[in-house]
Scaffold this motif. Structure first.
Motif, PDB file in Angstrom:
ATOM      1  N   PHE A 117       0.829  -1.207   0.000  1.00  0.00           N
ATOM      2  CA  PHE A 117       0.000   0.000   0.000  1.00  0.00           C
ATOM      3  C   PHE A 117       0.862   1.255   0.000  1.00  0.00           C
ATOM      4  N   LYS A 118       1.966   1.205   0.745  1.00  0.00           N
ATOM      5  CA  LYS A 118       2.891   2.341   0.787  1.00  0.00           C
ATOM      6  C   LYS A 118       3.511   2.578  -0.578  1.00  0.00           C
ATOM      7  N   GLU A 119       3.916   1.507  -1.266  1.00  0.00           N
ATOM      8  CA  GLU A 119       4.507   1.645  -2.589  1.00  0.00           C
ATOM      9  C   GLU A 119       3.505   2.236  -3.581  1.00  0.00           C
ATOM     10  N   GLU A 120       2.256   1.765  -3.486  1.00  0.00           N
ATOM     11  CA  GLU A 120       1.235   2.317  -4.383  1.00  0.00           C
ATOM     12  C   GLU A 120       1.007   3.801  -4.131  1.00  0.00           C
TER      13      GLU A 120
ATOM     14  N   GLU B 140       1.548   6.762  -6.799  1.00  0.00           N
ATOM     15  CA  GLU B 140       0.500   7.733  -7.111  1.00  0.00           C
ATOM     16  C   GLU B 140       0.964   9.154  -6.833  1.00  0.00           C
ATOM     17  N   PHE B 141       1.701   9.316  -5.750  1.00  0.00           N
ATOM     18  CA  PHE B 141       2.188  10.658  -5.409  1.00  0.00           C
ATOM     19  C   PHE B 141       3.170  11.153  -6.456  1.00  0.00           C
ATOM     20  N   ARG B 142       4.084  10.267  -6.911  1.00  0.00           N
ATOM     21  CA  ARG B 142       5.037  10.667  -7.952  1.00  0.00           C
ATOM     22  C   ARG B 142       4.315  11.004  -9.255  1.00  0.00           C
ATOM     23  N   LEU B 143       3.297  10.179  -9.609  1.00  0.00           N
ATOM     24  CA  LEU B 143       2.535  10.460 -10.824  1.00  0.00           C
ATOM     25  C   LEU B 143       1.785  11.781 -10.715  1.00  0.00           C
ATOM     26  N   MET B 144       1.183  12.015  -9.545  1.00  0.00           N
ATOM     27  CA  MET B 144       0.452  13.268  -9.341  1.00  0.00           C
ATOM     28  C   MET B 144       1.400  14.460  -9.402  1.00  0.00           C
ATOM     29  N   ARG B 145       2.576  14.299  -8.827  1.00  0.00           N
ATOM     30  CA  ARG B 145       3.547  15.390  -8.862  1.00  0.00           C
ATOM     31  C   ARG B 145       3.978  15.673 -10.295  1.00  0.00           C
TER      32      ARG B 145
END
Length: 351
Positions: free
Chosen positions: A104-107, A111-116
Motif C-alpha cells: 500500500f505504501k509503494e502504491e 500515485e504521489f510521484r505520478l500526481m507530482r
C-alpha cells in the motif's frame, strides 16, 4: 566500576548525574524522568515501578518531557526516527499485514510521484498557454490598430476624392462634350403620332412648313424614330384609344446645316404650345397632343437636364433651358446664369 545505562534513553550515565529507583535499583537520567538537578532524593521510584499505581492526575506523575527516550522533538520528527518507528511497528505486525502495508505504501508513493509529475506538466502547459494568450492579445492589438488606420484612410478618401477619380471624371466630361458636338445639327421631335406606313421625311416637311421654315429635302441628312420598339404603332380603333399605349416614339432629324436647325428651334420657341391637330394629325378618335421640338442631347446631358428641371421646380427657379447642348439655369430675371455640367453642380446651385 561497571558502566551504568539509563533505563529511559539507554545511554551511559555517571552516578552523580542520575537517580536510582529505591525498589528495582534502575538508574535514570534526571532529565529523562523530569527531576530537577541539584536536589537530593532519598526515596524515589522509577516509572516502571509506578506504572501500575492508581493515577490521581497530579503534576508529579513522571513524564518523559520534551525529550522522549533521550531524543529531542526534532530528532523524533527526523526521517530516520520516523523510519525506525515505522519499521518497529511493521515488525510487530504479522507478516501478511506487513506485506500488505508495504504494498500500500509503494502504491501511494507511485500515485504521489505520478500526481507530482502531472502537476508539473500542468504548470508547464499553463505557462505555455499564458505565453500564447499574450501573443494573441498583442496580435489582436496590432490588427485593431491596422483596422483603425484603414478606416481613417477610407474616411479621408470618402471626404476627399483621389486624383485618379478626378481624372476619370474629367475624361468622362470631355467625352460627353465631344458626343454632344456630334449632335449639334440634330433636333428631337416628340408627340407626333406613329404609324406603320408613315413617311418620316414627309412629317418633318409638314412640321417645318407649319412653323414657317422652308426646308428642302437636301437640307435633311436623315430622319428616324428612336426609342423602344415595344410601343404600339397600330392605328387606334374607335372607342378603344389608350393614350398611354399609343404614346409615339421620338422623331430625330439631322440637318445638313446648323443654321437650318437653329431656325427651326427658334420658330418652335415662338410657336410654343402647338399640337397635333394643327399639323393635321387630329381626329374624333385621336385627341390632340402637344408637339415638342428640342435640341438632341446625349444620355448624360438629358439626365442632367431632367434633374435640373426637377430641382428648379422644387426651389422655384424660373428658367432652366439648354443651348448648344449645354444646360443653363437662372432663378429670375436679372440674376446670374448658372451652367450645369454634372449632378454635383445641381446640389451646389440649387442647394
Amino acid at each position: 566500576m561497571p558502566s551504568i545505562r539509563c533505563g529511559g534513553c539507554a545511554k551511559f550515565l555517571s552516578p552523580a548525574e542520575g537517580v536510582k529507583c529505591s525498589i528495582c535499583n534502575a538508574a535514570y537520567h534526571r532529565s529523562c524522568v523530569g527531576l530537577p538537578r541539584g536536589t537530593s532524593i532519598t526515596s524515589w521510584r522509577c516509572p516502571e515501578c509506578t506504572k501500575n499505581d492508581r493515577r490521581d492526575n497530579k503534576a508529579e506523575t513522571p513524564v518523559r518531557g520534551r525529550a522522549d527516550m533521550g531524543h529531542s522533538s526534532d530528532d523524533l520528527m527526523s526521517p530516520g526516527t520516523v523510519g525506525h518507528a515505522e519499521n518497529d511497528m511493521v515488525a510487530s505486525l504479522s507478516p501478511a499485514v506487513a506485506t500488505e502495508l508495504r504494498r500500500f505504501k509503494e502504491e501511494l508513493c507511485a500515485e504521489f510521484r505520478l500526481m507530482r509529475h502531472e502537476v508539473l506538466q500542468l504548470r508547464t502547459e499553463m505557462a505555455e498557454l499564458k505565453d500564447s494568450l499574450k501573443g494573441c492579445a498583442e496580435h489582436m492589438n496590432s490588427l485593431e490598430a491596422r483596422v483603425d488606420a484603414l478606416e481613417h484612410k477610407l474616411s479621408e478618401k470618402a471626404s476627399d476624392k483621389s486624383p485618379l477619380e478626378g481624372v476619370v471624371a474629367e475624361l468622362k466630361s470631355q467625352l460627353n462634350e465631344r458626343d454632344q458636338e456630334l449632335l449639334l445639327n440634330d433636333v428631337e421631335v416628340t408627340g407626333i403620332p406613329e404609324s406603320q406606313e408613315e413617311s418620316t421625311l414627309h412629317l418633318v416637311k409638314v412640321l417645318s412648313n407649319k412653323l414657317g421654315v422652308a426646308i428642302d429635302e437636301k437640307d435633311i441628312v436623315h430622319v428616324e424614330r428612336i426609342g423602344s420598339t415595344r410601343r404600339n404603332r397600330e392605328e387606334p380603333s374607335e372607342g378603344t384609344f389608350n393614350p398611354a399605349a399609343q404614346r409615339p416614339r421620338s422623331l430625330v432629324v439631322r440637318f445638313a446645316r446648323r443654321a437650318t436647325r437653329d431656325a427651326l428651334l427658334r420658330e418652335a420657341r415662338v410657336r410654343r404650345g402647338f399640337n397635333t391637330s394643327e399639323l393635321g394629325f387630329g381626329g374624333p378618335s385621336r385627341p390632340a397632343h402637344r408637339v415638342y421640338i428640342n435640341e438632341r442631347l446625349t444620355r448624360t446631358n438629358r439626365h442632367i437636364f431632367y434633374k435640373a428641371r426637377q430641382a428648379g421646380s422644387t426651389h422655384n427657379w424660373r428658367y432652366v433651358w439648354t443651348k448648344g447642348g449645354r444646360v443653363f439655369a437662372r432663378k429670375e430675371d436679372g440674376r446670374k446664369v448658372e451652367r450645369i455640367t454634372c449632378e454635383d453642380d445641381i446640389s451646389r446651385i440649387f442647394g
